[in-house]
Design a protein around this motif. Structure first.
Motif, PDB file in Angstrom:
ATOM      1  N   VAL A 296       0.258  -1.006  -0.172  1.00  0.00           N
ATOM      2  CA  VAL A 296       0.312  -0.086   0.211  1.00  0.00           C
ATOM      3  C   VAL A 296       0.807   1.038   0.073  1.00  0.00           C
ATOM      4  O   VAL A 296       1.827   1.085   0.715  1.00  0.00           O
ATOM      5  CB  VAL A 296      -1.134   0.330   1.434  1.00  0.00           C
ATOM      6  N   MET A 297       0.902   1.878  -1.309  1.00  0.00           N
ATOM      7  CA  MET A 297       1.506   3.193  -1.312  1.00  0.00           C
ATOM      8  C   MET A 297       0.947   4.723  -1.056  1.00  0.00           C
ATOM      9  O   MET A 297       0.191   4.777  -1.211  1.00  0.00           O
ATOM     10  CB  MET A 297       1.733   3.436  -2.629  1.00  0.00           C
ATOM     11  N   GLN A 298       0.983   4.913  -0.117  1.00  0.00           N
ATOM     12  CA  GLN A 298       0.693   6.464   0.632  1.00  0.00           C
ATOM     13  C   GLN A 298       1.760   7.669   0.514  1.00  0.00           C
ATOM     14  O   GLN A 298       3.367   7.748   0.431  1.00  0.00           O
ATOM     15  CB  GLN A 298       1.084   6.154   2.230  1.00  0.00           C
ATOM     16  N   ASN A 299       0.905   8.899   0.110  1.00  0.00           N
ATOM     17  CA  ASN A 299       2.131   9.828  -0.134  1.00  0.00           C
ATOM     18  C   ASN A 299       1.407  11.265  -0.667  1.00  0.00           C
ATOM     19  O   ASN A 299       0.074  11.741  -0.364  1.00  0.00           O
ATOM     20  CB  ASN A 299       2.633  10.081  -1.588  1.00  0.00           C
ATOM     21  N   PRO A 300       1.714  12.522   0.909  1.00  0.00           N
ATOM     22  CA  PRO A 300       3.268  12.233   1.061  1.00  0.00           C
ATOM     23  C   PRO A 300       3.177  11.628   2.383  1.00  0.00           C
ATOM     24  O   PRO A 300       2.297  11.467   3.302  1.00  0.00           O
ATOM     25  CB  PRO A 300       3.676  13.973   0.634  1.00  0.00           C
ATOM     26  N   ARG A 301       4.610  11.053   2.172  1.00  0.00           N
ATOM     27  CA  ARG A 301       5.166  11.003   3.716  1.00  0.00           C
ATOM     28  C   ARG A 301       4.891  12.404   5.417  1.00  0.00           C
ATOM     29  O   ARG A 301       4.395  11.852   6.296  1.00  0.00           O
ATOM     30  CB  ARG A 301       6.395  10.318   3.796  1.00  0.00           C
TER      31      ARG A 301
ATOM     32  N   ARG B 184      -4.038  17.235   1.641  1.00  0.00           N
ATOM     33  CA  ARG B 184      -4.097  16.179   0.355  1.00  0.00           C
ATOM     34  C   ARG B 184      -4.224  15.169   0.463  1.00  0.00           C
ATOM     35  O   ARG B 184      -2.383  14.679   0.581  1.00  0.00           O
ATOM     36  CB  ARG B 184      -4.767  16.214  -1.205  1.00  0.00           C
ATOM     37  N   LEU B 185      -4.378  14.102   1.503  1.00  0.00           N
ATOM     38  CA  LEU B 185      -3.385  12.434   1.295  1.00  0.00           C
ATOM     39  C   LEU B 185      -4.084  11.708   0.459  1.00  0.00           C
ATOM     40  O   LEU B 185      -5.048  10.967   0.238  1.00  0.00           O
ATOM     41  CB  LEU B 185      -3.695  11.974   2.468  1.00  0.00           C
ATOM     42  N   ARG B 186      -2.672  10.237   0.007  1.00  0.00           N
ATOM     43  CA  ARG B 186      -3.550   9.870  -1.093  1.00  0.00           C
ATOM     44  C   ARG B 186      -2.915   8.257  -0.937  1.00  0.00           C
ATOM     45  O   ARG B 186      -1.674   8.308  -0.428  1.00  0.00           O
ATOM     46  CB  ARG B 186      -2.198   9.911  -2.195  1.00  0.00           C
ATOM     47  N   CYS B 187      -3.772   7.337  -1.297  1.00  0.00           N
ATOM     48  CA  CYS B 187      -3.576   5.979  -1.148  1.00  0.00           C
ATOM     49  C   CYS B 187      -3.661   5.913  -2.593  1.00  0.00           C
ATOM     50  O   CYS B 187      -5.031   5.226  -2.661  1.00  0.00           O
ATOM     51  CB  CYS B 187      -3.909   5.939   0.352  1.00  0.00           C
ATOM     52  N   SER B 188      -2.374   4.531  -2.920  1.00  0.00           N
ATOM     53  CA  SER B 188      -2.557   3.339  -4.031  1.00  0.00           C
ATOM     54  C   SER B 188      -2.780   1.930  -2.956  1.00  0.00           C
ATOM     55  O   SER B 188      -1.871   1.543  -2.178  1.00  0.00           O
ATOM     56  CB  SER B 188      -1.810   3.622  -4.738  1.00  0.00           C
ATOM     57  N   PRO B 189      -4.309   1.521  -3.415  1.00  0.00           N
ATOM     58  CA  PRO B 189      -3.729   0.242  -2.412  1.00  0.00           C
ATOM     59  C   PRO B 189      -3.379  -0.997  -3.556  1.00  0.00           C
ATOM     60  O   PRO B 189      -2.555  -0.586  -4.119  1.00  0.00           O
ATOM     61  CB  PRO B 189      -5.686  -0.241  -2.793  1.00  0.00           C
ATOM     62  N   MET B 190      -3.039  -1.982  -2.698  1.00  0.00           N
ATOM     63  CA  MET B 190      -2.374  -3.338  -3.564  1.00  0.00           C
ATOM     64  C   MET B 190      -2.802  -3.476  -4.948  1.00  0.00           C
ATOM     65  O   MET B 190      -3.778  -3.389  -4.832  1.00  0.00           O
ATOM     66  CB  MET B 190      -1.412  -4.531  -2.404  1.00  0.00           C
ATOM     67  N   LYS B 191      -2.510  -4.071  -5.467  1.00  0.00           N
ATOM     68  CA  LYS B 191      -2.912  -4.576  -6.550  1.00  0.00           C
ATOM     69  C   LYS B 191      -3.975  -5.491  -6.451  1.00  0.00           C
ATOM     70  O   LYS B 191      -3.585  -6.508  -5.717  1.00  0.00           O
ATOM     71  CB  LYS B 191      -1.759  -5.304  -7.793  1.00  0.00           C
ATOM     72  N   GLY B 192      -5.118  -5.173  -6.995  1.00  0.00           N
ATOM     73  CA  GLY B 192      -6.170  -6.819  -6.912  1.00  0.00           C
ATOM     74  C   GLY B 192      -6.557  -6.228  -6.075  1.00  0.00           C
ATOM     75  O   GLY B 192      -7.885  -6.868  -5.365  1.00  0.00           O
TER      76      GLY B 192
ATOM     77  N   PHE C 298      -3.232   6.799   8.355  1.00  0.00           N
ATOM     78  CA  PHE C 298      -3.079   5.436   8.237  1.00  0.00           C
ATOM     79  C   PHE C 298      -4.229   4.962   6.834  1.00  0.00           C
ATOM     80  O   PHE C 298      -5.312   4.920   6.741  1.00  0.00           O
ATOM     81  CB  PHE C 298      -2.436   4.624   8.751  1.00  0.00           C
ATOM     82  N   CYS C 299      -3.046   4.668   6.104  1.00  0.00           N
ATOM     83  CA  CYS C 299      -4.073   3.916   4.992  1.00  0.00           C
ATOM     84  C   CYS C 299      -4.495   2.798   4.601  1.00  0.00           C
ATOM     85  O   CYS C 299      -3.251   1.963   4.914  1.00  0.00           O
ATOM     86  CB  CYS C 299      -4.279   4.911   3.315  1.00  0.00           C
ATOM     87  N   ALA C 300      -5.314   1.421   4.501  1.00  0.00           N
ATOM     88  CA  ALA C 300      -4.977   0.038   4.960  1.00  0.00           C
ATOM     89  C   ALA C 300      -6.147  -0.383   3.747  1.00  0.00           C
ATOM     90  O   ALA C 300      -6.701   0.306   3.060  1.00  0.00           O
ATOM     91  CB  ALA C 300      -5.627  -0.677   5.859  1.00  0.00           C
ATOM     92  N   SER C 301      -5.930  -1.044   2.975  1.00  0.00           N
ATOM     93  CA  SER C 301      -6.377  -2.151   1.166  1.00  0.00           C
ATOM     94  C   SER C 301      -7.142  -3.319   1.681  1.00  0.00           C
ATOM     95  O   SER C 301      -5.743  -4.163   2.757  1.00  0.00           O
ATOM     96  CB  SER C 301      -5.990  -1.922   0.326  1.00  0.00           C
TER      97      SER C 301
ATOM     98  N   SER D  26       0.761   8.669   6.482  1.00  0.00           N
ATOM     99  CA  SER D  26       1.286  10.248   6.393  1.00  0.00           C
ATOM    100  C   SER D  26       0.974  11.048   7.233  1.00  0.00           C
ATOM    101  O   SER D  26      -0.049  10.779   7.829  1.00  0.00           O
ATOM    102  CB  SER D  26       0.232  10.480   5.357  1.00  0.00           C
ATOM    103  N   ARG D  27       2.362  11.527   7.847  1.00  0.00           N
ATOM    104  CA  ARG D  27       2.105  12.538   9.091  1.00  0.00           C
ATOM    105  C   ARG D  27       2.035  13.831   8.597  1.00  0.00           C
ATOM    106  O   ARG D  27       2.179  14.907   7.738  1.00  0.00           O
ATOM    107  CB  ARG D  27       3.419  12.058   9.660  1.00  0.00           C
ATOM    108  N   LEU D  28       0.208  14.455   9.252  1.00  0.00           N
ATOM    109  CA  LEU D  28       0.376  16.010   8.401  1.00  0.00           C
ATOM    110  C   LEU D  28       0.560  16.434   9.605  1.00  0.00           C
ATOM    111  O   LEU D  28       0.420  16.238  10.860  1.00  0.00           O
ATOM    112  CB  LEU D  28      -1.174  15.793   9.023  1.00  0.00           C
ATOM    113  N   THR D  29       1.039  18.021  10.188  1.00  0.00           N
ATOM    114  CA  THR D  29       1.581  18.302  10.850  1.00  0.00           C
ATOM    115  C   THR D  29       1.263  19.999  10.916  1.00  0.00           C
ATOM    116  O   THR D  29       1.187  20.779   9.456  1.00  0.00           O
ATOM    117  CB  THR D  29       3.164  18.811  10.904  1.00  0.00           C
ATOM    118  N   VAL D  30      -0.013  20.257  11.338  1.00  0.00           N
ATOM    119  CA  VAL D  30      -0.750  21.689  11.588  1.00  0.00           C
ATOM    120  C   VAL D  30       0.165  22.751  12.338  1.00  0.00           C
ATOM    121  O   VAL D  30       0.244  23.083  13.654  1.00  0.00           O
ATOM    122  CB  VAL D  30      -2.026  21.987  11.310  1.00  0.00           C
TER     123      VAL D  30
END
Lengths: 112, 115
Positions: free
Chosen positions: A4-9, A20-28, A91-94, A107-111
């Motif tokens: 599982v790919m998350q960005n930005p870290r 905006r936090l992005r998450c690409s799940p595992m293939k399938g 955290f994203c999970a798939s 992805s660690r967000l600091t405000v």
């Protein structure tokens, strides 16, 4: 097979900006979950999505937070008008249908 | 509502000593139970899971956990810890693999390894 790919870290935003936090799940994998981890806390469920559908958003704050998982592309967690209390690791999970969850590295967000 | 309690926030163990991390859960149906490990700045890695069958489950890195229904517990054990085991450990409960509500996590136990 990439995980599982998350960005930005890491993401730094000033109060009032958008994150905006992005998450690409595992293939399938067709199921995506977002969790938030506050300092010294465990992970709290936020939202569960399948392609183009929000299945369960019971853990999402009612305002400023939204999530999508479009037909093409990654899942997006969007936080509008961020406040200091939004600082956390997200955290994203798939999973495949009915299967085990696999987590991204977060992805660690600091405000400021 | 489902919940998970990890009563120990921090545990310090000497390298080579045995380890037990406690987890108690509350769940309305037959629970599915998980232990995850998180190294600093990293995501969660699944150590082991219990769905049904043998109540003693073996996981990766030499860890095991025992499901005790009468005590609503799912404690994690390792006979001899290594310095590389220092991390945060999370117990979680939920439907198989996640389901509609995902998993409910405990607040974690921070494991410190003394040389």
């Amino acid at each position: 097979n990439a995980g599982v790919m998350q960005n930005p870290r890491h993401l730094v935003r000033r109060r009032g900006q958008e994150a905006r936090l992005r998450c690409s799940p595992m293939k399938g994998h067709s199921h995506v979950y977002w969790y938030r981890q506050l300092p010294e806390e465990g992970l709290k469920f936020m939202v569960y999505l399948q392609k183009e559908n929000i299945i369960d958003e019971s853990g999402m704050p009612k305002e400023r937070f939204s999530a999508e998982f479009p037909k093409e592309g990654p899942s997006i967690l969007r936080i509008q008008q961020v406040v200091r209390g939004d600082s956390a690791a997200y955290f994203c999970a798939s999973s495949p249908a009915g299967g085990e969850l696999f987590f991204g590295e977060g992805s660690r967000l600091t405000v400021l | 509502a489902q919940s998970v309690t990890q009563p120990d926030i921090h545990i310090t163990v000497s390298e080579g000593a045995s380890l037990e991390l406690r987890c108690n859960y509350s769940y309305g149906a037959t629970p599915y139970l998980f232990w995850y490990v998180q190294s600093p700045g990293q995501g969660l890695q699944l150590l082991l899971k219990y769905f049904s069958g043998d109540t003693l489950v073996q996981g990766i890195k030499g860890f095991e956990a025992e499901f005790k229904r009468s005590q609503s517990s799912f404690n994690l054990r390792k006979p001899s810890v290594h310095w590389s085991d220092a991390a945060e450990y999370f117990c979680a409960v939920g439907p198989s693999g996640g389901g509609a509500d995902g998993l409910t996590f405990g607040k974690g136990t921070h494991l410190i390894i003394q040389p």
